[in-house]
Design an enzyme around this catalytic site. Sequence first.
Site: not given
Length: 306
Positions: A133, A136-137
Amino acid sequence: MQRPEVLIVGAGPAGLTAGIYAARSGHRTLILEKGLPGGQVTFTPEVENYPGFAEPVAAMELAQAMEEQARRHGCEIETIEAIRLRTGDGEIELETSGPTLRPRGLIIASGAQPRELGIKGERELRGRGVSYCAVCDGPLFRGKEVAVVGGGDSALDEALYLAGLCSRVYVIHRRDEFRAAMMTQERVRRTENIRLVLSSVVTAITGTEKLDSIEVTDRKDGSKTVLSVSGLFIYVGSAPNTGWCQGVVDTDEAGFVRTDSLLRTNVPGVFAAGDVRATPLRQIATAVGDGALAAMTCHRYLTERP
Ligand code: NAP
């Protein structure tokens, strides 16, 4: 919680749309979601091919609007995980992380999750450099070198997103040609800090505390290169979230739920919509269309069986 007439598993675009249509058709409708409403949409920063938005729309905003719309039409949405589906004698029974539910109709909209590459180091370094992701990261790798694996829309969309944060993004793809949309491919080729590594596969992921490097093997001549990257983002397709209904509904070889053209599964009263379904195209637009059709087929099924 009252007994739902229509139970929907999954609150991604397919499940939320099914919820809107089922509730508007007058059914007591409950949607179960084990994570956040929005499904895989929330893994991406922006959506630019969903009709109605002339400019790209923030994916989170789109997901929240769908959720609000479903609630406004009377759908209940609960954070509950589906555990095991049982059917027989015209009854549908779903064991969940909460109560056991016995709806009259069930819509499977549990979506799909990222597929793993299946090589050593991948699981060990997940969350410590290996990610599925970018939204997200990605920010954790600002100014660093990262690699993306895959040649589909997900891989190239996320490579473009990462290119805005990271110093360099390697895109490693097993063939010479991408399957992503042509417009996206052109943007990738025009982006200076994206380097394409084609006809190549990742053969080793190394690091102890965190990811240190990956080994990339050229499929044409067998040569190996080590790339020192801090992040490895894997986008090699998806696997359906069907563990909870496995063995009850028919699936294809990859585990995606088979339906007829009205989105009925092989089990009376059980329908499927969205990415979980065996379908040639997985888009927000197709998931939304599926959700509407599954809900209306379910509505017809319920009204024919008072
Ligand atoms: P996908 O289209 O199935 O692409 C998966 C990619 O991973 C392919 O390029 C495939 O290579 C590669 N791959 C598969 N297994 C591999 C392995 N073991 N090792 C190395 N590479 C491997 O998956 P996706 O990109 O997640 O997209 C899924 C669906 O969502 C598609 O229908 C896509 O169009 C849609 N989507 C659309 C958008 C958008 O419209 N903006 C964004 C995201 C997703 P090959 O090409 O050689 O098979």
